[in-house]
Design a protein around this motif. Structure first.
Motif, mmCIF file in Angstrom:
data_model
loop_
_atom_site.group_PDB
_atom_site.id
_atom_site.type_symbol
_atom_site.label_atom_id
_atom_site.label_comp_id
_atom_site.label_asym_id
_atom_site.label_seq_id
_atom_site.Cartn_x
_atom_site.Cartn_y
_atom_site.Cartn_z
ATOM 1 N N UNK A 166 9.132 1.327 -21.237
ATOM 2 C CA UNK A 166 9.158 2.554 -20.406
ATOM 3 C C UNK A 166 10.410 2.661 -19.623
ATOM 4 N N UNK A 167 11.499 1.745 -19.897
ATOM 5 C CA UNK A 167 12.711 1.819 -19.260
ATOM 6 C C UNK A 167 13.495 3.056 -20.169
ATOM 7 N N UNK A 168 14.434 3.820 -19.277
ATOM 8 C CA UNK A 168 15.038 5.011 -19.708
ATOM 9 C C UNK A 168 16.433 4.585 -19.957
ATOM 10 N N UNK A 169 16.834 4.914 -21.421
ATOM 11 C CA UNK A 169 18.307 4.403 -21.537
ATOM 12 C C UNK A 169 19.263 5.180 -20.603
ATOM 13 N N UNK A 170 18.880 6.377 -19.911
ATOM 14 C CA UNK A 170 19.636 7.045 -19.162
ATOM 15 C C UNK A 170 19.703 6.608 -17.874
ATOM 16 N N UNK A 171 18.792 5.383 -17.618
ATOM 17 C CA UNK A 171 18.760 4.915 -16.010
ATOM 18 C C UNK A 171 17.791 5.459 -15.086
ATOM 19 N N UNK A 172 17.520 4.791 -14.066
ATOM 20 C CA UNK A 172 16.612 5.372 -13.000
ATOM 21 C C UNK A 172 15.225 5.288 -13.328
ATOM 22 N N UNK A 173 14.654 4.780 -14.410
ATOM 23 C CA UNK A 173 13.177 4.598 -14.696
ATOM 24 C C UNK A 173 12.676 3.183 -15.169
ATOM 25 N N UNK A 174 11.781 2.796 -15.095
ATOM 26 C CA UNK A 174 11.245 1.429 -15.635
ATOM 27 C C UNK A 174 10.407 0.667 -14.355
ATOM 28 N N UNK A 175 9.945 -0.357 -15.335
ATOM 29 C CA UNK A 175 8.969 -1.343 -14.423
ATOM 30 C C UNK A 175 8.880 -2.813 -14.892
ATOM 31 N N UNK A 176 8.696 -3.634 -14.061
ATOM 32 C CA UNK A 176 8.834 -5.310 -14.769
ATOM 33 C C UNK A 176 7.595 -5.298 -15.677
ATOM 34 N N UNK A 177 6.426 -4.529 -15.190
ATOM 35 C CA UNK A 177 5.192 -4.556 -15.966
ATOM 36 C C UNK A 177 5.585 -3.980 -17.248
ATOM 37 N N UNK A 178 6.052 -2.931 -17.383
ATOM 38 C CA UNK A 178 6.350 -2.095 -18.493
ATOM 39 C C UNK A 178 7.285 -2.955 -19.424
ATOM 40 N N UNK A 179 8.294 -3.650 -18.969
ATOM 41 C CA UNK A 179 9.177 -4.554 -19.834
ATOM 42 C C UNK A 179 8.523 -5.551 -20.182
ATOM 43 N N UNK A 180 7.567 -6.194 -19.738
ATOM 44 C CA UNK A 180 6.804 -7.329 -20.144
ATOM 45 C C UNK A 180 5.884 -6.983 -21.162
ATOM 46 N N UNK A 181 5.152 -5.548 -20.869
ATOM 47 C CA UNK A 181 4.445 -5.453 -22.034
ATOM 48 C C UNK A 181 5.241 -4.897 -23.373
ATOM 49 N N UNK A 182 6.149 -4.198 -23.112
ATOM 50 C CA UNK A 182 7.417 -4.001 -24.302
ATOM 51 C C UNK A 182 7.559 -5.244 -25.162
ATOM 52 N N UNK A 183 8.072 -6.331 -24.369
ATOM 53 C CA UNK A 183 8.274 -7.567 -24.926
ATOM 54 C C UNK A 183 7.326 -8.137 -25.605
ATOM 55 N N UNK A 184 6.073 -8.209 -25.142
ATOM 56 C CA UNK A 184 5.038 -8.741 -25.620
ATOM 57 C C UNK A 184 4.500 -8.161 -27.030
ATOM 58 N N UNK A 185 4.525 -6.771 -26.722
ATOM 59 C CA UNK A 185 4.180 -6.094 -28.070
ATOM 60 C C UNK A 185 5.158 -6.199 -29.186
ATOM 61 N N UNK A 186 6.464 -6.151 -28.896
ATOM 62 C CA UNK A 186 7.398 -6.379 -29.983
ATOM 63 C C UNK A 186 7.276 -7.769 -30.632
ATOM 64 N N UNK A 187 6.937 -8.669 -29.866
ATOM 65 C CA UNK A 187 6.794 -10.063 -30.206
ATOM 66 C C UNK A 187 5.648 -10.155 -31.170
ATOM 67 N N UNK A 188 4.493 -9.840 -30.466
ATOM 68 C CA UNK A 188 3.408 -10.007 -31.559
ATOM 69 C C UNK A 188 3.192 -9.059 -32.689
ATOM 70 N N UNK A 189 3.903 -7.991 -32.862
ATOM 71 C CA UNK A 189 4.314 -7.213 -34.097
ATOM 72 C C UNK A 189 4.897 -8.166 -35.102
ATOM 73 N N UNK A 190 5.881 -8.643 -34.299
ATOM 74 C CA UNK A 190 6.983 -9.596 -35.570
ATOM 75 C C UNK A 190 6.376 -10.807 -35.912
ATOM 76 N N UNK A 191 5.504 -11.658 -34.921
ATOM 77 C CA UNK A 191 4.979 -12.601 -35.173
ATOM 78 C C UNK A 191 3.802 -12.399 -36.059
#
Length: 210
Positions: A148-173
Motif C-alpha cells: 500500500x505504499x505509494x511510489x509518489x509518496x505520502x501514503x502507506x503504513x507499517x502494517x501494509x509493508x509487513x503484509x506485503x513483505x510476508x506475501x512476497x516471501x511466502x509466494x517465493x518460498x
C-alpha cells in the motif's frame, strides 16, 4: 551523503541512489577482492542464528523493529513530516516543515536500516560475499507497493509493508518448495514487481479522479 547531494545540489534522487549503490558495491569488491569472508565470530552471528528459550532471535528483531517504526510513523512529528513531504513537499514547506532536513534524515535512517539488515543477513548466512543484497532492490520496492505504499509518496503504513513483505516471501518460498525452477521463480518475482507498479499507478489514477 545521498541526502545532502539530493537536497543541497538538487540532484535526481533515483540516479543519486543508484550511483551510490554502484560505488558501495565497487568498494565491497575492492575490499574483499571478490572473495567470500568466512569464519565470522559467534558473537557476530548470535542475533541471526541464536535462540532465546528455544525460539529464534530474528523474529523478535522483526517485531521490535516493526513496533519502533510503527510508533515513529504514527506518533511522532517526524513521522507526520515524512508523510507531508512525501505527499506534497511544497505544501509541507509552506506549513513550516524543514523539507531538506526531513529528506536528509530519511536517507540516514534508510542507510542505517540497510546496514543493520546487511549485518543480520551476513550473520544468518555465516559469511559475507561480494554479491550480498544485489537482488533485493526491486523486491523491497515490490513489497512496499504491494503493502500500500505509494511510489509518489505520502501514503502507506507499517502494517501494509509487513503484509506485503510476508506475501512476497511466502509466494517465493512456496514456489521453491513446490520444486519450481529458480529461473521461473525469478520470472514470478519480476511479474509481481510489474503488477505492484501497475497497482500503484491504477490506485493513483483512481484517487486523482475521485
Amino acid at each position: 551523503m545521498n541526502g545532502l547531494i539530493v537536497t543541497k545540489l538538487r540532484a535526481n534522487a533515483l540516479i543519486t541512489t543508484l550511483a551510490m549503490n554502484m560505488v558501495l558495491q565497487g568498494g565491497l569488491l575492492a575490499i574483499t577482492g571478490g572473495t567470500t569472508i568466512t569464519n565470522l565470530p559467534d558473537s557476530y552471528k548470535w542475533v541471526s542464528q541464536g535462540q532465546i528459550g528455544g525460539f529464534p532471535v530474528l523474529p523478535f528483531v522483526l517485531i521490535i523493529a516493526f513496533v519502533i517504526f510503527h510508533l515513529i510513523w504514527t506518533r511522532t512529528s517526524f513521522g507526520r513530516a515524512l508523510f507531508a513531504v512525501g505527499g506534497n513537499y511544497r505544501g509541507a514547506y509552506i506549513a513550516g516543515i524543514s523539507v531538506d532536513k526531513v529528506k536528509i534524515w530519511a536517507y540516514v535512517v534508510s542507510g542505517l536500516l540497510s546496514g543493520f539488515a546487511g549485518w543480520l543477513l551476513s550473520g544468518y548466512m555465516g559469511a559475507v560475499t561480494s554479491s550480498f543484497g544485489t537482488t533485493y532492490e526491486m523486491q523491497v520496492i515490490a513489497a512496499a507497493v504491494i503493502g500500500g505504499v505509494s511510489l509518489t509518496g505520502g501514503k502507506g503504513s507499517m502494517l501494509g509493508v509487513l503484509a506485503g513483505t510476508l506475501l512476497l516471501t511466502v509466494i517465493q518460498v512456496g514456489l521453491a518448495i513446490l520444486g519450481i525452477q529458480s529461473t521461473l521463480i525469478t520470472l514470478a518475482g519480476g511479474l509481481m514487481i510489474f503488477a505492484a507498479v501497475l497497482i500503484d499507478a491504477l490506485r493513483n489514477l483512481y484517487n486523482n479522479r475521485s
